[in-house]
Scaffold this motif. Sequence first.
Motif, PDB file in Angstrom:
ATOM      1  N   VAL A 115     -10.236   1.011   5.786  1.00  0.00           N
ATOM      2  CA  VAL A 115     -10.063  -0.421   5.532  1.00  0.00           C
ATOM      3  C   VAL A 115      -8.713  -0.673   4.859  1.00  0.00           C
ATOM      4  O   VAL A 115      -7.976  -1.595   5.244  1.00  0.00           O
ATOM      5  CB  VAL A 115     -11.226  -0.965   4.681  1.00  0.00           C
ATOM      6  N   LEU A 116      -8.371   0.126   3.855  1.00  0.00           N
ATOM      7  CA  LEU A 116      -7.093  -0.038   3.161  1.00  0.00           C
ATOM      8  C   LEU A 116      -5.915   0.170   4.105  1.00  0.00           C
ATOM      9  O   LEU A 116      -4.942  -0.589   4.074  1.00  0.00           O
ATOM     10  CB  LEU A 116      -7.010   0.941   1.984  1.00  0.00           C
ATOM     11  N   ALA A 117      -6.001   1.179   4.972  1.00  0.00           N
ATOM     12  CA  ALA A 117      -4.928   1.420   5.939  1.00  0.00           C
ATOM     13  C   ALA A 117      -4.802   0.246   6.902  1.00  0.00           C
ATOM     14  O   ALA A 117      -3.687  -0.166   7.259  1.00  0.00           O
ATOM     15  CB  ALA A 117      -5.190   2.713   6.706  1.00  0.00           C
ATOM     16  N   GLY A 118      -5.925  -0.331   7.331  1.00  0.00           N
ATOM     17  CA  GLY A 118      -5.881  -1.484   8.223  1.00  0.00           C
ATOM     18  C   GLY A 118      -5.243  -2.691   7.564  1.00  0.00           C
ATOM     19  O   GLY A 118      -4.445  -3.407   8.180  1.00  0.00           O
ATOM     20  N   VAL A 119      -5.580  -2.925   6.298  1.00  0.00           N
ATOM     21  CA  VAL A 119      -4.987  -4.053   5.562  1.00  0.00           C
ATOM     22  C   VAL A 119      -3.487  -3.839   5.383  1.00  0.00           C
ATOM     23  O   VAL A 119      -2.684  -4.753   5.591  1.00  0.00           O
ATOM     24  CB  VAL A 119      -5.693  -4.240   4.198  1.00  0.00           C
ATOM     25  N   MET A 120      -3.088  -2.629   5.020  1.00  0.00           N
ATOM     26  CA  MET A 120      -1.669  -2.334   4.832  1.00  0.00           C
ATOM     27  C   MET A 120      -0.898  -2.483   6.144  1.00  0.00           C
ATOM     28  O   MET A 120       0.209  -3.038   6.150  1.00  0.00           O
ATOM     29  CB  MET A 120      -1.484  -0.929   4.260  1.00  0.00           C
ATOM     30  N   LEU A 121      -1.471  -2.010   7.243  1.00  0.00           N
ATOM     31  CA  LEU A 121      -0.807  -2.161   8.533  1.00  0.00           C
ATOM     32  C   LEU A 121      -0.719  -3.629   8.937  1.00  0.00           C
ATOM     33  O   LEU A 121       0.324  -4.082   9.425  1.00  0.00           O
ATOM     34  CB  LEU A 121      -1.564  -1.382   9.612  1.00  0.00           C
ATOM     35  N   GLY A 122      -1.800  -4.358   8.753  1.00  0.00           N
ATOM     36  CA  GLY A 122      -1.784  -5.774   9.108  1.00  0.00           C
ATOM     37  C   GLY A 122      -0.755  -6.551   8.306  1.00  0.00           C
ATOM     38  O   GLY A 122       0.013  -7.349   8.860  1.00  0.00           O
ATOM     39  N   PHE A 123      -0.714  -6.333   7.003  1.00  0.00           N
ATOM     40  CA  PHE A 123       0.257  -7.031   6.161  1.00  0.00           C
ATOM     41  C   PHE A 123       1.681  -6.562   6.456  1.00  0.00           C
ATOM     42  O   PHE A 123       2.597  -7.361   6.596  1.00  0.00           O
ATOM     43  CB  PHE A 123      -0.061  -6.801   4.677  1.00  0.00           C
ATOM     44  N   GLY A 124       1.855  -5.260   6.580  1.00  0.00           N
ATOM     45  CA  GLY A 124       3.192  -4.711   6.799  1.00  0.00           C
ATOM     46  C   GLY A 124       3.789  -5.101   8.136  1.00  0.00           C
ATOM     47  O   GLY A 124       4.975  -5.438   8.231  1.00  0.00           O
ATOM     48  N   LEU A 125       2.985  -5.084   9.178  1.00  0.00           N
ATOM     49  CA  LEU A 125       3.515  -5.431  10.498  1.00  0.00           C
ATOM     50  C   LEU A 125       3.787  -6.920  10.639  1.00  0.00           C
ATOM     51  O   LEU A 125       4.686  -7.324  11.372  1.00  0.00           O
ATOM     52  CB  LEU A 125       2.552  -4.958  11.590  1.00  0.00           C
ATOM     53  N   ASN A 126       3.036  -7.756   9.931  1.00  0.00           N
ATOM     54  CA  ASN A 126       3.272  -9.195   9.998  1.00  0.00           C
ATOM     55  C   ASN A 126       4.433  -9.645   9.123  1.00  0.00           C
ATOM     56  O   ASN A 126       4.970 -10.727   9.336  1.00  0.00           O
ATOM     57  CB  ASN A 126       2.008  -9.972   9.628  1.00  0.00           C
ATOM     58  N   SER A 127       4.810  -8.863   8.138  1.00  0.00           N
ATOM     59  CA  SER A 127       5.883  -9.283   7.245  1.00  0.00           C
ATOM     60  C   SER A 127       7.208  -8.574   7.536  1.00  0.00           C
ATOM     61  O   SER A 127       8.168  -8.750   6.796  1.00  0.00           O
ATOM     62  CB  SER A 127       5.482  -9.018   5.788  1.00  0.00           C
ATOM     63  N   ARG A 128       7.285  -7.812   8.589  1.00  0.00           N
ATOM     64  CA  ARG A 128       8.537  -7.127   8.923  1.00  0.00           C
ATOM     65  C   ARG A 128       9.548  -8.136   9.460  1.00  0.00           C
ATOM     66  O   ARG A 128       9.177  -9.166  10.024  1.00  0.00           O
ATOM     67  CB  ARG A 128       8.297  -6.022   9.938  1.00  0.00           C
ATOM     68  N   PRO A 129      10.832  -7.860   9.310  1.00  0.00           N
ATOM     69  CA  PRO A 129      11.846  -8.786   9.834  1.00  0.00           C
ATOM     70  C   PRO A 129      11.881  -8.737  11.364  1.00  0.00           C
ATOM     71  O   PRO A 129      11.554  -7.731  11.979  1.00  0.00           O
ATOM     72  CB  PRO A 129      13.154  -8.251   9.238  1.00  0.00           C
ATOM     73  N   ASN A 130      12.283  -9.857  11.955  1.00  0.00           N
ATOM     74  CA  ASN A 130      12.382  -9.943  13.411  1.00  0.00           C
ATOM     75  C   ASN A 130      13.686  -9.272  13.845  1.00  0.00           C
ATOM     76  O   ASN A 130      14.770  -9.802  13.614  1.00  0.00           O
ATOM     77  CB  ASN A 130      12.341 -11.403  13.852  1.00  0.00           C
ATOM     78  N   MET A 131      13.590  -8.121  14.469  1.00  0.00           N
ATOM     79  CA  MET A 131      14.768  -7.356  14.877  1.00  0.00           C
ATOM     80  C   MET A 131      14.947  -7.359  16.400  1.00  0.00           C
ATOM     81  O   MET A 131      15.610  -6.494  16.947  1.00  0.00           O
ATOM     82  CB  MET A 131      14.641  -5.909  14.385  1.00  0.00           C
TER      83      MET A 131
END
Length: 99
Positions: free
Chosen positions: A63-79
Motif C-alpha cells: 500500500v505504501l509503495a502504491g501511494v508513493m508511486l501514485g504521488f510521485g508519478l503525478n507530481s513529476r515535471p512534464n518533460m
Amino acid sequence: MAFRLRSFSRAFHSSRSVRGGGGLFGETEVNEPGGRLFGEAIRKPGERRKLFDWEVPYIGTLVLAGVMLGFGLNSRPNMSPQAWAREEALARAAARGEE
C-alpha cells in the motif's frame, strides 16, 4: 542401482494417485471441490480469516509503495518534447514582441 530407481519410480507414481495412499511420501491429502484450499480450515459464516505474521507488513509495504508511486508519478515535471516546444515557441514569440 536400477532396482532402486524402479522402486523409487513405482513408489512416486503410486503416491500421486487420485485417492492418495501409501507411496513414497505416506498418505496424501486430496483437495476435493468442497475441500480446503491451501490446507486452510473451513470457516463458519461471518468468521474472519486469521492473518499470518508476515501478511500485515507485506500488505502495508504494498500500500505504501502504491501511494508513493501514485504521488510521485503525478507530481513529476512534464518533460515531453511537446511541452518543451510549447515553452520554446512562447519564449520566441515573447522575444519578438508578439503575444
